[in-house]
Design a protein around this motif. Structure first.
Motif, PDB file in Angstrom:
ATOM      1  N   UNK A  68      48.703  46.317  15.332  1.00 36.32           N
ATOM      2  CA  UNK A  68      47.695  46.756  14.036  1.00 36.32           C
ATOM      3  C   UNK A  68      46.598  46.010  14.032  1.00 36.32           C
ATOM      4  N   UNK A  69      46.669  44.805  14.590  1.00 38.14           N
ATOM      5  CA  UNK A  69      45.361  43.869  14.669  1.00 38.14           C
ATOM      6  C   UNK A  69      44.282  44.335  15.287  1.00 38.14           C
ATOM      7  N   UNK A  70      44.961  44.744  16.615  1.00 36.40           N
ATOM      8  CA  UNK A  70      44.045  45.449  17.588  1.00 36.40           C
ATOM      9  C   UNK A  70      43.436  47.023  17.138  1.00 36.40           C
ATOM     10  N   UNK A  71      44.198  47.621  16.284  1.00 30.89           N
ATOM     11  CA  UNK A  71      44.001  48.769  15.552  1.00 30.89           C
ATOM     12  C   UNK A  71      43.108  48.620  14.192  1.00 30.89           C
ATOM     13  N   UNK A  72      42.533  47.441  14.160  1.00 29.13           N
ATOM     14  CA  UNK A  72      41.669  46.961  12.926  1.00 29.13           C
ATOM     15  C   UNK A  72      42.365  47.448  11.843  1.00 29.13           C
ATOM     16  N   UNK A  73      43.538  46.612  11.555  1.00 29.70           N
ATOM     17  CA  UNK A  73      44.344  47.069  10.402  1.00 29.70           C
ATOM     18  C   UNK A  73      43.926  45.878   9.286  1.00 29.70           C
ATOM     19  N   UNK A  74      43.763  46.325   7.969  1.00 32.01           N
ATOM     20  CA  UNK A  74      43.324  45.366   6.977  1.00 32.01           C
ATOM     21  C   UNK A  74      44.347  44.580   6.556  1.00 32.01           C
ATOM     22  N   UNK A  75      44.134  43.310   6.367  1.00 33.62           N
ATOM     23  CA  UNK A  75      42.775  42.702   6.378  1.00 33.62           C
ATOM     24  C   UNK A  75      42.543  41.998   7.663  1.00 33.62           C
ATOM     25  N   UNK A  76      42.945  42.357   8.714  1.00 31.85           N
ATOM     26  CA  UNK A  76      42.881  41.623   9.916  1.00 31.85           C
ATOM     27  C   UNK A  76      41.744  42.650  10.924  1.00 31.85           C
ATOM     28  N   UNK A  77      40.943  43.190  10.182  1.00 29.89           N
ATOM     29  CA  UNK A  77      39.924  43.964  10.771  1.00 29.89           C
ATOM     30  C   UNK A  77      38.576  43.015  11.219  1.00 29.89           C
ATOM     31  N   UNK A  78      38.321  42.098  10.553  1.00 33.41           N
ATOM     32  CA  UNK A  78      37.178  41.272  10.625  1.00 33.41           C
ATOM     33  C   UNK A  78      36.305  41.061  11.986  1.00 33.41           C
ATOM     34  N   UNK A  79      37.317  40.814  13.021  1.00 34.52           N
ATOM     35  CA  UNK A  79      36.863  40.886  14.309  1.00 34.52           C
ATOM     36  C   UNK A  79      35.911  41.997  15.070  1.00 34.52           C
ATOM     37  N   UNK A  80      36.176  43.240  14.489  1.00 33.76           N
ATOM     38  CA  UNK A  80      35.789  44.545  15.025  1.00 33.76           C
ATOM     39  C   UNK A  80      34.159  44.607  14.737  1.00 33.76           C
ATOM     40  N   UNK A  81      33.956  44.597  13.368  1.00 32.57           N
ATOM     41  CA  UNK A  81      32.412  44.903  13.351  1.00 32.57           C
ATOM     42  C   UNK A  81      31.583  43.704  13.896  1.00 32.57           C
ATOM     43  N   UNK A  82      31.812  42.677  14.024  1.00 34.18           N
ATOM     44  CA  UNK A  82      31.235  41.456  14.661  1.00 34.18           C
ATOM     45  C   UNK A  82      31.156  41.556  16.121  1.00 34.18           C
ATOM     46  N   UNK A  83      32.414  41.964  16.932  1.00 31.29           N
ATOM     47  CA  UNK A  83      32.501  42.094  18.200  1.00 31.29           C
ATOM     48  C   UNK A  83      32.043  43.383  18.599  1.00 31.29           C
ATOM     49  N   UNK A  84      31.712  44.515  17.966  1.00 29.43           N
ATOM     50  CA  UNK A  84      31.140  45.597  18.304  1.00 29.43           C
ATOM     51  C   UNK A  84      29.556  45.394  18.292  1.00 29.43           C
ATOM     52  N   UNK A  85      29.306  44.783  17.316  1.00 30.41           N
ATOM     53  CA  UNK A  85      27.949  44.710  17.033  1.00 30.41           C
ATOM     54  C   UNK A  85      27.072  43.745  18.188  1.00 30.41           C
ATOM     55  N   UNK A  86      27.981  42.762  18.880  1.00 30.90           N
ATOM     56  CA  UNK A  86      27.452  41.903  19.750  1.00 30.90           C
ATOM     57  C   UNK A  86      27.474  42.171  21.233  1.00 30.90           C
ATOM     58  N   UNK A  87      28.326  43.409  21.397  1.00 34.30           N
ATOM     59  CA  UNK A  87      29.015  43.980  22.682  1.00 34.30           C
ATOM     60  C   UNK A  87      27.920  44.715  23.297  1.00 34.30           C
ATOM     61  N   UNK A  88      27.705  44.610  24.719  1.00 38.72           N
ATOM     62  CA  UNK A  88      26.767  45.465  25.452  1.00 38.72           C
ATOM     63  C   UNK A  88      27.424  47.082  25.247  1.00 38.72           C
ATOM     64  N   UNK A  89      26.466  47.945  25.738  1.00 38.73           N
ATOM     65  CA  UNK A  89      26.689  49.369  25.328  1.00 38.73           C
ATOM     66  C   UNK A  89      28.099  49.858  25.906  1.00 38.73           C
ATOM     67  N   UNK A  90      28.259  49.619  27.149  1.00 37.43           N
ATOM     68  CA  UNK A  90      29.669  50.127  27.957  1.00 37.43           C
ATOM     69  C   UNK A  90      30.852  49.356  27.344  1.00 37.43           C
TER      70      UNK A  90
END
Length: 492
Positions: free
Chosen positions: A224-246
């Protein structure tokens, strides 16, 4: 050779082929040829799967192969696929192929970038074909490790912070998952003949209910952590915002699906009694994920953060549907994995293309892009309509199937949280229409934007390919739902 092993072997051969490459043309050639081969393999596997079923093969898993890796712990390289696995492989191949074109001008160190991206794909393909839990976990870790470098080296913004946060949180989830998997292993048999094989564990049905009560939360939480389960989702927005497009395309489009797939294949399948008893806890958490992600997207002004919070909501809907534990809702969950994978990859591809021209992702600094880059703007509108569930596109059939399945529960608890999940559609419409109106229409905010150009050929290949898949799933969903439902028939 077993066709499933080719999904892992081809990327490995690509890694070797990248080594002698000396210029960007050679790097692109290897990347495109390798991605195209995977597309061909995925389509061929789909037709072969249909042929086997038509010929009367009723085995739960087809194209199986088993080779002992470590006899002392009964660890096997055991592989096989059902309809759900076939669809996940097809999704992965499509996103890697389109992501290659979206990263056509990757700089610096393009060879290193594509090599790490290819290694990530080895883990994803291996995960979806594995029937041995230890082998599945092995490929799971292969898929996670390259993310740190891909974000930390080629990302933007607070890339080091985002890469470290993502790695630490996902590795923490892996620790829970490892304990859960070994707990299943040591309770997989009453005769001492322990096994990691998912089919054998399910057939033995030997895990005591009392033991399931602590193993189930660990495995569900680990995935569930990898599936952005609350409250363990906080890595997802930061990771996506910084990652290159592909990387954003592959991460949101495929990697997060490993969480939902693992929850379904291991936690729900192998510990059904605990799943029935403890599902209410995770229904609450996934219900929060669905509505929190949608509301979080409304408050953002960065295009990537908007799509990242949208992914938290949509992936929460996947886990929510799995926990409903009926065939209709679970069919919808897998369809949502496919739909979200395609449309979020399209979103991140378009955001990367827009950012590459405007050099900003702040919606307050953009406007009038429909006149400046009409092709990319129309593609963005289509992606937005798929996200908010417009009939005729993939989001509609997936979400409607989930909601219909969820409403099959007549008790007040399930009905309340189903209504909460349904209400996320309203919030989704708000942030999608807000963004479309802000960046595509209205006055141009920066005069320099009037000089920008529209999509070039390799960008059109990436976007059109994904749009065709989104529209195809929305217009012709029955063959997909049939494949999924047939696979769920084996789940008791």
């Amino acid at each position: 050779m077993n066709i499933l092993s080719l999904f892992v072997l081809v990327p490995v051969l690509m890694l070797l082929a990248f080594i002698p490459c000396r210029n960007i043309k050679q790097i692109r050639t290897v990347a495109v040829i390798g991605a195209a081969i995977e597309i061909v393999l995925a389509v061929a596997l789909l037709f072969m799967f249909y042929a086997e079923r038509s010929a009367g093969n009723t085995a739960e898993m087809l194209f199986t192969y088993d080779k002992v890796w470590f006899a002392a712990l009964n660890i096997h390289y055991a592989i096989g696929v059902d309809g759900i696995s076939v669809l996940m492989l097809l999704l992965t191949a499509v996103i890697i192929f389109t992501g290659t074109f979206a990263s056509w001008n990757m700089n610096p160190l393009p060879k290193d970038f594509f090599m790490w991206l290819t290694l990530l794909s080895v883990g994803v393909y291996g995960f979806f074909i594995s029937l041995d839990m230890f082998t599945m976990f092995f490929f799971y870790e292969i898929a996670l490790i390259p993310m740190y470098l891909l974000i930390g080296l080629w990302g933007t913004g607070r890339k080091e912070y985002s890469a470290m946060k993502l790695t630490l949180m996902l590795m923490g989830g892996s620790a829970f998952l490892a304990v859960g998997i070994f707990g299943i292993y040591f309770n997989s048999s009453t005769t001492g003949d322990y096994t990691f094989n998912i089919l054998e564990v399910a057939a033995n049905n030997a895990i005591p209910v009392a033991t399931q009560y602590w193993i189930f939360p660990l495995t569900f939480l680990g995935f569930g952590v990898l599936g952005a389960l609350f409250p363990f989702h906080t890595w997802s927005p930061d990771g996506h915002a910084s990652a290159p497009t592909a990387v954003s395309m592959l991460h949101a489009g495929v990697l997060m699906k490993l969480g939902g797939y693992g929850c379904f294949r291991i936690a729900m399948r192998l510990m059904p009694e605990a799943a029935h008893e403890l599902s209410w806890i995770f229904i609450i958490l996934t219900g929060i994920s669905v509505i929190y992600g949608a509301l979080g997207a409304i408050s953002q002004t960065d295009l990537k953060y908007i799509n990242a919070y949208s992914s938290v909501s949509h992936c929460g809907l996947v886990l929510f549907a799995i926990l409903m534990m009926n065939q209709t809702a679970m069919t919808g969950a897998v369809m949502q994995m496919l739909s979200h994978g395609l449309m979020t990859a399209l979103f991140f591809a378009l955001i990367g293309m827009i950012y590459g021209r405007t050099h900003t992702r702040d919606i307050r600094q953009m406007g009038g892009l429909m006149k400046i880059m009409p092709f990319l703007s129309v593609c963005y509108v289509i992606a937005g309509m798929a996200s908010l569930g417009l009939p005729g596109l993939s989001g509609f059939v997936a979400e409607m199937t989930i909601f219909v399945g969820s409403f099959q529960h007549s008790d007040l608890f399930h009905r309340i949280f189903t209504i909460v999940a349904v209400s996320s559609i309203v919030a989704t419409a708000v942030y999608i229409l807000k963004v479309v109106g802000k960046i595509l229409y209205g006055p141009v905010q920066d005069p320099h934007h009037l000089e920008l150009t529209d999509a070039v050929w390799h960008e059109k290949v990436a976007t059109v390919g994904l749009i065709v898949c989104v529209a195809g799933m929305g217009l012709f969903p029955s063959w997909i739902s049939d494949l999924i439902s047939a696979s769920l028939a084996y789940i008791k």
